[in-house]
Design an enzyme around this catalytic site. Structure first.
Site, PDB file in Angstrom:
ATOM      1  N   HIS A  81      -0.082  -2.783   9.267  1.00 22.29           N
ATOM      2  CA  HIS A  81       1.355  -2.625   9.041  1.00 22.29           C
ATOM      3  C   HIS A  81       2.016  -1.915  10.206  1.00 22.29           C
ATOM      4  O   HIS A  81       1.411  -1.040  10.846  1.00 22.29           O
ATOM      5  CB  HIS A  81       1.633  -1.836   7.758  1.00 22.29           C
ATOM      6  CG  HIS A  81       1.419  -2.612   6.505  1.00 22.29           C
ATOM      7  ND1 HIS A  81       2.219  -3.692   6.155  1.00 22.29           N
ATOM      8  CD2 HIS A  81       0.501  -2.500   5.520  1.00 22.29           C
ATOM      9  CE1 HIS A  81       1.788  -4.187   5.002  1.00 22.29           C
ATOM     10  NE2 HIS A  81       0.747  -3.486   4.602  1.00 22.29           N
TER      11      HIS A  81
ATOM     12  N   HIS B 243       0.840  -1.198   0.000  1.00 23.99           N
ATOM     13  CA  HIS B 243       0.000   0.000   0.000  1.00 23.99           C
ATOM     14  C   HIS B 243       0.879   1.252   0.000  1.00 23.99           C
ATOM     15  O   HIS B 243       0.632   2.206  -0.742  1.00 23.99           O
ATOM     16  CB  HIS B 243      -0.921   0.019   1.215  1.00 23.99           C
ATOM     17  CG  HIS B 243      -2.227  -0.680   1.005  1.00 23.99           C
ATOM     18  ND1 HIS B 243      -2.326  -2.052   0.985  1.00 23.99           N
ATOM     19  CD2 HIS B 243      -3.487  -0.205   0.811  1.00 23.99           C
ATOM     20  CE1 HIS B 243      -3.594  -2.390   0.789  1.00 23.99           C
ATOM     21  NE2 HIS B 243      -4.311  -1.295   0.669  1.00 23.99           N
TER      22      HIS B 243
END
Length: 448
Positions: free
Chosen positions: A249, A202
């Site tokens: 994350h 991402h």
């Protein structure tokens, strides 16, 4: 894993620390309501799914962050977590493990973190930011770009995006570092929970896509450059911060993704023009791209356990190949010709009538795309099963596992074929339909 290294890797352990993720989540309003301890595997559920009042036979753990310390005794809490997970995260092939929590939770009783969102507006903002890095968003983004903005820029940006995503996804399955652990972090999103976390793809595309748009438009169009740089920065920051907020994350994952994309963008951008020219003009380019695409899918490094990454990467490669074949055919048929005027071009904002045509193209193109998927997905799935001489119903009911070569082959085959067809129809069939219906964008066939 970073935790297993020596003292010189202390900085890496710090950046990977899941407590940093939880502190970020808590700052933006995420609250832990209860932690129910039942086994080594954890899932996160919204507090509205928690039975009220709590039944008997509950094992409650109050984390240091929780202010409510009341709870039941050391008993088992028999929740139907698996059923909830199946309803929420079942994937398109009917399999649970492909898009939910760890497959280990399928046979074990999962511990649960019940959470509450403190600020819905902030939560929606981060969900939007995360969607800016999803494959589903980019399928719409690139289709809209081809139909309504500039195919020449779209092809180059999509090339860079495809390469970055392939290397990023591959590195995840080579490095094999897990996502932030629960607890202390809370996974507010679970559809990517099976994938590894390092690096954040991402973050990679959050920098590469807006960055490459600027690179490929700065000498092609006349526009306020620094305004678009500011938009790109906001885009990137929003995508990166959303992944930490959603618990997907660590800070280290994000920084690694940004570092890699800072390398890949100047590495791939200079070759995009010459590669695009070869792919359009050479009569042999389909042979090259089809061969390389199939080879890239076969050689994907994910082998230790099943994750959605291999299938998602196949979708990305297939989508790019489809649009490349469509533009190649346009050029070879003489439909795609150079514009009469050289760049840079002024940006001409559409009139109200042109806005209407834009929406009409989106609707018609969307119908074509959806219809293509509806036809090719089952046909390619059944075709793959026929070629392998297996019952497609049996294959569909099987769990995803890297050891199940038949299921894996069928999944990769149908995704590859389906998204090649979608990419082709987006860039060849849809523009032809626009021309027939009188809503064609005038410059579509001049963008080389």
């Amino acid at each position: 894993m970073a935790e297993e290294r020596g003292p010189k890797y202390e900085w890496m352990r710090t950046l990977q620390d899941p407590s940093l993720v939880w502190r970020f989540q808590r700052f933006f309003g995420v609250k832990k309501v209860k932690e129910v301890v039942r086994g080594p595997v954890w899932v996160a559920l919204e507090s509205r799914l928690m039975p009220t009042p709590l039944p008997e036979h509950v094992a409650i753990k109050t984390s240091p962050d929780l202010h409510n310390s009341s709870g039941g005794g050391e008993h088992r809490y028999d929740l139907r977590v698996r059923k909830v997970r199946q309803e929420q995260f079942q994937d398109e092939t009917g399999s649970v493990c492909s898009s939910g929590y760890s497959s280990e939770a399928e046979s074990e009783e999962a511990s649960i973190i019940y959470y509450k969102i403190g600020n819905e507006l902030v939560h929606l903002m981060f969900l939007l930011g995360s969607s800016l890095g999803d494959e589903a968003f980019y399928s719409l983004f690139f289709a809209f770009w081809f139909w309504n903005i500039d195919g020449a820029v779209g092809r180059r940006v999509m090339l860079v995006w495809m390469l970055v995503m392939y290397f990023g996804q591959g590195l995840k399955d080579i490095i094999r570092w897990p996502r932030p652990t629960m607890p202390p972090a809370v996974h507010l999103e679970s559809k990517w929970a099976l994938e590894y976390g390092m690096p954040s793809t991402h973050a990679m595309v959050g920098l590469v896509v807006p960055g490459s748009v600027i690179v490929f438009t700065m000498y092609r169009y006349i526009y306020p450059f620094y305004l678009w740089v500011a938009i790109a920065i906001v885009w990137c920051v929003l995508v990166c911060s959303s992944r930490i907020y959603l618990g997907m994350h660590s800070v280290g994952d994000i920084l690694a993704g940004l570092t890699l994309s800072s390398i890949f963008l100047p590495l791939f951008s200079p070759i995009a023009d010459s590669v695009d020219n070869f792919l359009l003009t050479s009569k042999f380019s389909p042979l090259v791209t089809i061969s390389l695409s199939v080879l890239a899918v076969i050689l994907y490094p994910g082998r230790d356990r099943w994750t959605p990454a291999w299938g998602d990467t196949t979708v990305i490669i297939g989508s790019y190949l489809g649009q490349q074949l469509a533009y190649w055919l346009n050029f070879q048929l003489g439909l795609l010709v150079p514009a009469n005027l050289p760049p840079p071009y002024p940006i001409l904002w559409p009139t109200w009538d042109q806005y209407g045509e834009t929406m009409f193209r989106v609707v018609i193109g969307g119908v074509i795309g959806v219809a293509t998927r509806a036809v090719f997905k089952p046909v390619s799935f059944i075709t793959a099963c026929y070629l392998l001489k297996v019952d497609w119903r049996e294959v569909k009911s099987q769990k995803n596992d890297t050891k199940n070569k038949t299921k894996l082959t069928v999944e990769l085959f149908y995704k590859f074929v389906t998204y090649v067809a979608i990419g082709f129809n987006v860039c060849w069939v849809s523009p032809v339909a626009f021309r027939v219906l009188g809503c064609e964008r005038p410059s579509f066939y001049t963008e080389i």
